[in-house]
Design an enzyme around this catalytic site. Sequence first.
Site, PDB file in Angstrom:
ATOM      1  N   SER A   1     -16.892  38.668   1.080  1.00 56.16           N
ATOM      2  CA  SER A   1     -15.695  39.103   0.369  1.00 56.16           C
ATOM      3  C   SER A   1     -14.631  38.019   0.483  1.00 56.16           C
ATOM      4  O   SER A   1     -14.828  37.019   1.169  1.00 56.16           O
ATOM      5  CB  SER A   1     -15.173  40.417   0.947  1.00 56.16           C
ATOM      6  OG  SER A   1     -14.602  40.157   2.210  1.00 56.16           O
ATOM      7  N   LYS A   2     -13.505  38.286  -0.171  1.00 58.54           N
ATOM      8  CA  LYS A   2     -12.435  37.281  -0.225  1.00 58.54           C
ATOM      9  C   LYS A   2     -11.998  36.794   1.151  1.00 58.54           C
ATOM     10  O   LYS A   2     -11.595  35.644   1.310  1.00 58.54           O
ATOM     11  CB  LYS A   2     -11.225  37.848  -0.968  1.00 58.54           C
ATOM     12  CG  LYS A   2     -11.479  37.879  -2.463  1.00 58.54           C
ATOM     13  CD  LYS A   2     -10.231  38.177  -3.240  1.00 58.54           C
ATOM     14  CE  LYS A   2     -10.565  38.220  -4.714  1.00 58.54           C
ATOM     15  NZ  LYS A   2     -10.306  39.510  -5.329  1.00 58.54           N
ATOM     16  N   ARG A   3     -12.093  37.691   2.153  1.00 60.33           N
ATOM     17  CA  ARG A   3     -11.613  37.242   3.465  1.00 60.33           C
ATOM     18  C   ARG A   3     -12.526  36.174   4.084  1.00 60.33           C
ATOM     19  O   ARG A   3     -12.175  35.542   5.069  1.00 60.33           O
ATOM     20  CB  ARG A   3     -11.379  38.426   4.402  1.00 60.33           C
ATOM     21  CG  ARG A   3     -12.591  39.080   4.899  1.00 60.33           C
ATOM     22  CD  ARG A   3     -12.315  40.469   5.457  1.00 60.33           C
ATOM     23  NE  ARG A   3     -13.509  41.267   5.322  1.00 60.33           N
ATOM     24  CZ  ARG A   3     -14.527  41.187   6.150  1.00 60.33           C
ATOM     25  NH1 ARG A   3     -14.474  40.391   7.193  1.00 60.33           N
ATOM     26  NH2 ARG A   3     -15.612  41.911   5.951  1.00 60.33           N
TER      27      ARG A   3
ATOM     28  N   GLY B   1     -13.348  33.556   2.372  1.00 61.98           N
ATOM     29  CA  GLY B   1     -13.012  32.301   1.675  1.00 61.98           C
ATOM     30  C   GLY B   1     -13.212  32.453   0.174  1.00 61.98           C
ATOM     31  O   GLY B   1     -13.228  33.571  -0.338  1.00 61.98           O
TER      32      GLY B   1
END
Length: 477
Positions: free
Chosen positions: A252-254, A256
């Site tokens: 997921s976005k966390r 990167g």
Amino acid sequence: MNARVRFAPSPTGYLHIGGARTAMYCHLYAKATGGSYVLRIEDTDQQRSKKEYEEAMIDDLKWLGLTHQEGPDVGGDFGPYRQSERMDIYNELIDQLVKEGKAYPCFLTQEELEQLTEKATSEKIAPHAYHGKYRDLDANEAAEKIKAGTEYVIRFKNPQKTYTFNDIVRGEVSFGPDMVGDFVIKRSNGMPVYNFCCVVDDWKMQMTHVIRAEEHLPNTLRQLMLYEAFGAKAPEFAHCSLLVGSDRQKLSKRHGATSVRQYRDQHYLPQALNNYLCLLGWSHPEEKDIFSLDEISDIFDLNRFNKAPALYDIEKLNHFNGEHLRALSEDELLAYLPCELACDHDFFKQSKEWQQTCVNFYREKIQLPSEFENFLKDIFSLEAVETEEVKEVSSWETTSQIAEYLKAEIAKIDADFVTGDDFTNWQNHLKKEMKIKGKPLFKGIRFALTSRTEGPDLKVLVPLTPVSIIKERLGKL
Ligand code: GLU
């Protein structure tokens, strides 16, 4: 067999790297079998779907070289290829299922649904156990309610039996009779749901294979029921492994950058991204790791998928980028170096020969173009680097002697650049005539010419540095 394979993204954001991997597998398999790769836009979620995302996705797929033979932008024999333009087809088939008694209108309100779910949960039975309240309602009674304006959805009458299929990646998969209830196929706003549209389209577009992410595995149950209800043959399914981050959680976005657009903006090479993504869940028959999609398009087969979750590791992607970068010709590499990275440094004002020597010199050292920019500072920067070592070297008596000698030598140079021989002569003179050797010589000469005490081979670096820059650096000593 000429496979027909589709990539079916929902245009609710930029193309995800997981989506790019799916698209690539679809593209490769269609190509390997001499079949067709189809792009279908699943935009039934009107609130979240956006035209600009559809355009951006098509653009990013093109950038990756994953060109489709059929799709909303190129047409084809099985269009329209945008679900929002296929409502008549869906509505007709929903009516057909209702007529055949395989689907029915359901009048449960949101409040009732919540109460029934709660009741089922407290009785420790499946939450959907009571969703079939209206499955046997008399057709006339249902028609009356609809006429009176009562809100309703259309639910599919679950045959309540076990469904088993053979997934190409996961092997035999079985779903028990209680896993889902009578599920909604058309919402109260009149929109058919994903599972329904997907089946209708895969069937009507004559898809032979559905290659998609593992997270869609549970949807396959509902989809198998619908194929059966239509008397249609289900395609072969391949549910590819999940992409996970270093904490083993779904990517997921966390973790990167997760969209292709972000990598594109950072000037990654599309062939490197393809190569790396391809190996996340698939392996080369000869265990090769660096290859282009063209190289594997004949040998790509679906038996080499790996079902274990695939670890997405940006360091590895960077390594792949470096390898592909080194494989580029000088001209390709020059074309790839985006202007904004190099124009601050007058890079493109230099001769073609200079540019080629420069990129060849640095290509061994870099993985990403951003690093190239950093290296260019060796050549162009006039800023002082304040390290402890710089302070020390600049204080040596020998460094002042070296600087004085070089100032006199460089003043004699008329050309824009010195040669490698000039540099060697200076070094020899300092060594033999001025008796400066070892560390005082190599640190001192580097500092005098580059304002730094570390960096790449001076014999290559100095002839790449404009004489005007060297003069300015020496002038500060
Ligand atoms: N629109 C779905 C998605 O973007 C496609 C799922 C499928 O391939 O069936 O996840």
